[in-house]
Design a protein around this motif. Sequence first.
Motif, mmCIF file in Angstrom:
data_model
loop_
_atom_site.group_PDB
_atom_site.id
_atom_site.type_symbol
_atom_site.label_atom_id
_atom_site.label_comp_id
_atom_site.label_asym_id
_atom_site.label_seq_id
_atom_site.Cartn_x
_atom_site.Cartn_y
_atom_site.Cartn_z
ATOM 1 N N LEU A 1 0.874 -1.368 0.119
ATOM 2 C CA LEU A 1 -0.024 0.113 -0.004
ATOM 3 C C LEU A 1 0.856 1.024 0.086
ATOM 4 C CD1 LEU A 1 -2.715 -1.217 2.601
ATOM 5 C CD2 LEU A 1 -3.028 -1.045 -0.151
ATOM 6 N N LEU A 2 2.004 1.201 -0.538
ATOM 7 C CA LEU A 2 2.821 2.437 -0.812
ATOM 8 C C LEU A 2 2.712 2.668 -2.310
ATOM 9 C CD1 LEU A 2 6.005 1.437 1.591
ATOM 10 C CD2 LEU A 2 4.503 3.492 1.777
ATOM 11 N N PRO A 3 1.827 3.423 -2.769
ATOM 12 C CA PRO A 3 1.656 3.759 -4.046
ATOM 13 C C PRO A 3 2.729 4.787 -4.851
ATOM 14 C CG PRO A 3 0.633 5.444 -2.509
ATOM 15 C CD PRO A 3 1.210 4.579 -1.760
ATOM 16 N N LYS A 4 2.606 4.642 -6.123
ATOM 17 C CA LYS A 4 3.352 5.659 -6.833
ATOM 18 C C LYS A 4 2.938 7.134 -6.383
ATOM 19 C CE LYS A 4 1.707 3.549 -10.616
ATOM 20 N NZ LYS A 4 1.058 3.388 -12.078
ATOM 21 N N PRO A 5 3.853 7.760 -6.552
ATOM 22 C CA PRO A 5 5.477 7.990 -6.786
ATOM 23 C C PRO A 5 6.011 7.587 -5.817
ATOM 24 C CG PRO A 5 4.552 10.307 -6.216
ATOM 25 C CD PRO A 5 3.308 9.364 -6.010
ATOM 26 N N ASN A 6 5.832 6.929 -4.693
ATOM 27 C CA ASN A 6 6.936 6.444 -3.840
ATOM 28 C C ASN A 6 7.929 5.339 -4.291
ATOM 29 O OD1 ASN A 6 5.814 7.738 -1.110
ATOM 30 N ND2 ASN A 6 4.035 6.910 -2.057
ATOM 31 N N ARG A 7 9.058 5.787 -3.758
ATOM 32 C CA ARG A 7 10.314 4.871 -4.495
ATOM 33 C C ARG A 7 10.066 3.606 -4.130
ATOM 34 N NH1 ARG A 7 15.719 5.408 -5.883
ATOM 35 N NH2 ARG A 7 16.456 3.288 -6.369
ATOM 36 N N GLU A 8 9.390 3.221 -2.971
ATOM 37 C CA GLU A 8 9.067 1.826 -2.556
ATOM 38 C C GLU A 8 8.242 1.230 -3.400
ATOM 39 O OE1 GLU A 8 9.905 4.393 1.088
ATOM 40 O OE2 GLU A 8 8.771 4.537 -0.673
ATOM 41 N N MET A 9 7.249 1.745 -3.933
ATOM 42 C CA MET A 9 6.520 0.878 -4.842
ATOM 43 C C MET A 9 7.240 0.319 -6.183
ATOM 44 S SD MET A 9 3.329 0.188 -6.185
ATOM 45 C CE MET A 9 2.051 0.581 -7.241
ATOM 46 N N TYR A 10 8.227 1.261 -6.503
ATOM 47 C CA TYR A 10 8.979 0.843 -7.855
ATOM 48 C C TYR A 10 10.021 -0.373 -7.214
ATOM 49 C CZ TYR A 10 7.010 4.990 -9.725
ATOM 50 O OH TYR A 10 5.913 6.045 -9.965
ATOM 51 N N ASP A 11 10.635 -0.181 -6.296
ATOM 52 C CA ASP A 11 11.693 -1.039 -5.894
ATOM 53 C C ASP A 11 10.975 -2.400 -5.495
ATOM 54 O OD1 ASP A 11 13.661 0.980 -6.027
ATOM 55 O OD2 ASP A 11 13.583 1.322 -3.577
ATOM 56 N N ARG A 12 9.908 -2.514 -4.925
ATOM 57 C CA ARG A 12 9.205 -3.514 -4.661
ATOM 58 C C ARG A 12 8.916 -4.540 -5.982
ATOM 59 N NH1 ARG A 12 5.996 -1.930 1.043
ATOM 60 N NH2 ARG A 12 8.029 -1.337 1.961
ATOM 61 N N PHE A 13 8.256 -3.463 -6.946
ATOM 62 C CA PHE A 13 7.890 -4.097 -8.277
ATOM 63 C C PHE A 13 9.254 -4.649 -8.791
ATOM 64 C CE2 PHE A 13 8.355 -3.448 -12.846
ATOM 65 C CZ PHE A 13 7.177 -4.254 -13.227
ATOM 66 N N ILE A 14 10.478 -4.265 -8.709
ATOM 67 C CA ILE A 14 11.475 -4.719 -9.592
ATOM 68 C C ILE A 14 11.911 -5.997 -8.513
ATOM 69 C CG2 ILE A 14 13.988 -4.219 -9.500
ATOM 70 C CD1 ILE A 14 13.147 -1.307 -10.289
ATOM 71 N N ALA A 15 11.656 -5.798 -7.334
ATOM 72 C CA ALA A 15 12.356 -6.991 -6.601
ATOM 73 C C ALA A 15 11.506 -8.351 -6.821
ATOM 74 C CB ALA A 15 12.461 -6.782 -5.184
ATOM 75 N N ALA A 16 10.191 -7.842 -7.175
ATOM 76 C CA ALA A 16 9.231 -9.202 -7.377
ATOM 77 C C ALA A 16 9.429 -9.705 -8.805
ATOM 78 C CB ALA A 16 8.122 -8.579 -7.148
ATOM 79 N N THR A 17 9.648 -8.921 -9.652
ATOM 80 C CA THR A 17 9.522 -9.121 -11.051
ATOM 81 C C THR A 17 11.024 -9.584 -11.770
ATOM 82 O OG1 THR A 17 9.496 -6.933 -11.804
ATOM 83 C CG2 THR A 17 7.469 -8.038 -11.563
ATOM 84 N N GLY A 18 12.031 -8.873 -11.094
ATOM 85 C CA GLY A 18 13.395 -9.044 -11.628
ATOM 86 C C GLY A 18 13.556 -8.209 -12.678
ATOM 87 N N VAL A 19 12.726 -7.419 -13.253
ATOM 88 C CA VAL A 19 12.979 -6.323 -14.218
ATOM 89 C C VAL A 19 14.120 -5.475 -13.984
ATOM 90 C CG1 VAL A 19 12.015 -4.144 -15.139
ATOM 91 C CG2 VAL A 19 10.461 -6.180 -14.837
#
Length: 244
Positions: free
Chosen positions: A156-174
């Motif tokens: 529940l930490l939405p964009k534009p928070n950096r945490e949203m993107y970091d967690r997406f990258i960690a989960a997907t390996g993008v």
Amino acid sequence: MSDANGWVNGHSGEALGVFGRIDAWVFDLDNTLYPRHSNLFKQVDAKIRDYVQRLLSLGPVEAQKLQKDYYRRYGTTLRGLMVEHGIEPDHFMEYVHDIDHSPVLPNPRLATAIETLPGRKYILTNGSRAHAEKVAARLGITDHFDDIFDVVAADLLPKPNREMYDRFIAATGVEPKTAAMFEDLSRNLVVPSSLGMLTTLVVPVGTREVFHEDWEMEGRDAPHVRFLTDDLGTFLEKVLTAIA
């Protein structure tokens, strides 16, 4: 801008060849994968205002003002309500996304373009997974995405928070340097750009009336916006031609 489906910030048609390095395509959902003029998110917006009004016993004008203040300061009204009022998110998410999705029409042209893009494809949304699934089904693009990463998956930490993107990258390996991000709000492209993603802002051109707030129009010419388009399907077709 070269045409209504073009690009800005000094880029030309040849510059679209930079998408040749992309192997992960990341799309925002609301007002990005479907056009803002469908007014689907307007339904969500109205339900959020109603929720705030009922929760805090406010009049409609006061509720809307607070809703937009939280949206701007926290990324989503929900995050503001959690921080400022300690609400639990589940009922809010279910309530505000219980809408009529029929205004979203099938888009075979967009579907074909997304299917043809080389590499993995993701939806990254501040909304719920269930809402994203319904929208994708209406558009006819469900089978073209590897996954949907929603705000719940980001704790529940939405964009534009950096945490949203970091967690997406960690989960997907993008790998950000070989990823492209498509968004309808410039502020949500600041972090992706800083990470090395190729950014595209999807915003209707010359239609101020579709914007609810002045700040939503800010940042079109910012350095973190690499490309601009008002027609995602056409833009992706141009990209595919450039990288063929």
